[in-house]
Structures are given as C-alpha cells and as structure tokens.
Design a protein around this motif. Sequence first.
Motif, PDB file in Angstrom:
ATOM      1  N   ARG A  30       0.839  -1.208   0.000  1.00 25.25           N
ATOM      2  CA  ARG A  30       0.000   0.000   0.000  1.00 25.25           C
ATOM      3  C   ARG A  30       0.869   1.251   0.000  1.00 25.25           C
ATOM      4  NH1 ARG A  30      -4.600   1.030   4.642  1.00 25.25           N
ATOM      5  NH2 ARG A  30      -5.539   2.921   3.760  1.00 25.25           N
ATOM      6  N   VAL A  31       1.924   1.241   0.806  1.00 27.44           N
ATOM      7  CA  VAL A  31       2.845   2.379   0.873  1.00 27.44           C
ATOM      8  C   VAL A  31       3.522   2.590  -0.479  1.00 27.44           C
ATOM      9  CG1 VAL A  31       4.992   3.223   1.901  1.00 27.44           C
ATOM     10  CG2 VAL A  31       3.256   2.171   3.354  1.00 27.44           C
ATOM     11  N   TYR A  32       4.055   1.527  -1.058  1.00 24.63           N
ATOM     12  CA  TYR A  32       4.766   1.646  -2.334  1.00 24.63           C
ATOM     13  C   TYR A  32       3.831   2.046  -3.469  1.00 24.63           C
ATOM     14  CZ  TYR A  32       8.924  -0.480  -0.233  1.00 24.63           C
ATOM     15  OH  TYR A  32      10.024  -0.734   0.552  1.00 24.63           O
ATOM     16  N   ASN A  33       2.598   1.544  -3.452  1.00 27.21           N
ATOM     17  CA  ASN A  33       1.627   1.932  -4.486  1.00 27.21           C
ATOM     18  C   ASN A  33       1.290   3.415  -4.403  1.00 27.21           C
ATOM     19  OD1 ASN A  33       1.419  -0.559  -5.707  1.00 27.21           O
ATOM     20  ND2 ASN A  33      -0.349  -1.213  -4.508  1.00 27.21           N
ATOM     21  N   LEU A  34       1.132   3.917  -3.168  1.00 28.78           N
ATOM     22  CA  LEU A  34       0.878   5.348  -2.990  1.00 28.78           C
ATOM     23  C   LEU A  34       2.051   6.176  -3.491  1.00 28.78           C
ATOM     24  CD1 LEU A  34      -0.839   5.624   0.525  1.00 28.78           C
ATOM     25  CD2 LEU A  34      -1.704   6.578  -1.622  1.00 28.78           C
ATOM     26  N   MET A  35       3.251   5.743  -3.148  1.00 34.22           N
ATOM     27  CA  MET A  35       4.446   6.465  -3.585  1.00 34.22           C
ATOM     28  C   MET A  35       4.561   6.473  -5.106  1.00 34.22           C
ATOM     29  SD  MET A  35       8.320   5.248  -3.302  1.00 34.22           S
ATOM     30  CE  MET A  35       9.376   5.811  -4.633  1.00 34.22           C
ATOM     31  N   ALA A  36       4.376   5.296  -5.732  1.00 31.36           N
ATOM     32  CA  ALA A  36       4.485   5.190  -7.185  1.00 31.36           C
ATOM     33  C   ALA A  36       3.405   6.032  -7.879  1.00 31.36           C
ATOM     34  CB  ALA A  36       4.366   3.730  -7.611  1.00 31.36           C
ATOM     35  N   SER A  37       2.191   6.032  -7.326  1.00 31.31           N
ATOM     36  CA  SER A  37       1.115   6.848  -7.892  1.00 31.31           C
ATOM     37  C   SER A  37       1.439   8.328  -7.769  1.00 31.31           C
ATOM     38  CB  SER A  37      -0.208   6.544  -7.182  1.00 31.31           C
ATOM     39  OG  SER A  37      -0.566   5.188  -7.339  1.00 31.31           O
ATOM     40  N   ALA A 228       4.495   6.794   2.631  1.00 26.66           N
ATOM     41  CA  ALA A 228       4.642   6.987   1.186  1.00 26.66           C
ATOM     42  C   ALA A 228       5.227   8.361   0.877  1.00 26.66           C
ATOM     43  CB  ALA A 228       3.286   6.827   0.505  1.00 26.66           C
ATOM     44  N   LEU A 229       4.803   9.371   1.637  1.00 26.83           N
ATOM     45  CA  LEU A 229       5.332  10.721   1.435  1.00 26.83           C
ATOM     46  C   LEU A 229       6.824  10.774   1.733  1.00 26.83           C
ATOM     47  CD1 LEU A 229       4.889  13.717   0.838  1.00 26.83           C
ATOM     48  CD2 LEU A 229       4.229  14.033   3.234  1.00 26.83           C
ATOM     49  N   SER A 230       7.246  10.115   2.808  1.00 27.13           N
ATOM     50  CA  SER A 230       8.667  10.085   3.161  1.00 27.13           C
ATOM     51  C   SER A 230       9.490   9.450   2.052  1.00 27.13           C
ATOM     52  CB  SER A 230       8.877   9.310   4.470  1.00 27.13           C
ATOM     53  OG  SER A 230       8.176   9.900   5.540  1.00 27.13           O
TER      54      SER A 230
END
Length: 250
Positions: A30-37, A228-230
């Motif tokens: 979930r974190v990586y998907n948010l970051m990639a998006s 994800a922001l970090s």
Amino acid sequence: MALNTDRRIMTRGAAEAAQVDVGLRQYMLRVYNLMASGLLLSGIVALVIDNVPAVTSLFYASDPATGAVVGLSTLGYIGLFSPLVVLFGAMFMIRSASPAMVQGLYWLFVALQGIGLSLLLKIYTDASVVRVFFITAASFAALSLYGYTTKRDLSGMASFLIMGVFGILIAAVVNMFLGSSLLQFMISGAGVLVFAGLTAYDTQRIKEEYYAVEGDSALMSKTATWGALSLYINFINLLQFLLYFLGNRE
C-alpha cells in the motif's frame, strides 16, 4: 497430552506469524503503491507544464522577442515553494487530521511538486532524465530492500541524517547567492549519501510502524500515507542530486 498441547501452541503461533507477514506485505505494498502513484502524478503535471504552451506560459516567463523561456514566472516561483508550505502544514495536522485529509494533502503535495520537476525537463535533456530516473529507481529499490530486510537497527542514523538534510538546505540557500560550482558539487554528493541513507532508514521505520498501529484501520491509513510521502521525498531528492552527476544539460 502435553505434546498435543505444545503442538497446538506451535501451530497457533505459526498461523499468527503468517498472518502478520501477510498483513505487513499488504501494508508495505500500500505504501509503495501510494508512492508510485504520487511519482506518476508529479510526472504528468511536469510533462503538461513542459509541453502545453498555454500551461507553460503560466509558470514560465519568456522573452517577448524570441519566445524562449527565460525563467520562472511569479506563479512559477509560488508553485515551486508551495510544496514546502503543504508539507509543514501536514506535519502540524497529522495527528488531528482524518485519513481522507491526510491523503488529500499528499495528493496536493505531489501535484504541486510537478511544478518543480518541470524545471528538470528544462535543464536536462529528456533522454538523460529518463535514464537517470531508472538509475534512481534501481538504487531506491535496492536501498529500500536493504532497509526492509536488514536485522541491523538503523534508528541510530536518524539524527545524523536529519542534520544532514538541514545542512544541505542551508548550503543550498547560501549557494543561491554564491553560485559556486564546487559548493554545488559538494551539496549534490552529500545529498546522494543522505537521501540514500534516509531511504533505508525510512523503510525500516515504516515496517516497524506497522506493528505499532496494526489493527487500527484509520491510523494505518494515515501512517501508510505519511510513509509513502517520506519515500516519495527521498526518491525525488535522489533523482535531482543524481541528475547533477549523470544528467546531460540542454
């Protein structure tokens, strides 16, 4: 009887451990998907600003005689520094804000960050930006994987890395007036090292936060977005500093 009891305890423990592993993988995904998006949205905004003349004219000033871009417009400068305002606002609101508001601030931040990224498309050739992007992605993946899998406690690096970030910011402001290529070289070298370290540290921190917030869906949503922001900020800074060394200027 005792043997059967031990077996049941071991089986239950293994099942609980497997459940935690599945939950952790889903959380990290979930974190990586948010970051990639977020990276995708920033890239789209940067491309629109760089390639659509009507939008470019809003954020960049041009020479009336030649039509060539000569620098950022007033709106461009406002847009360049606006992500910092959003970031500081999010830091103060993170505890009281709802998960939806935290996500809203995240999407606003990454969209505004596209204005700054459009500068990279003005400074460096498109081919070199793409090439360095993939180099950054590979480096980021390796560093994040290390942070996720290592048994070493990376928390001791935190204070040193945060001091490094502030040092880079101060040096960058000073160099805005000095215009020293040597100082810029030192800033970029330090930036690569600091944000490489932060990538590994933040990944481990995000992983540990999962165990602290597991079971609280609202808190998990907020910490996943903040995580994800970090990672997004680490990636963008790695990209910018690596471009200084590896990018080809227009």
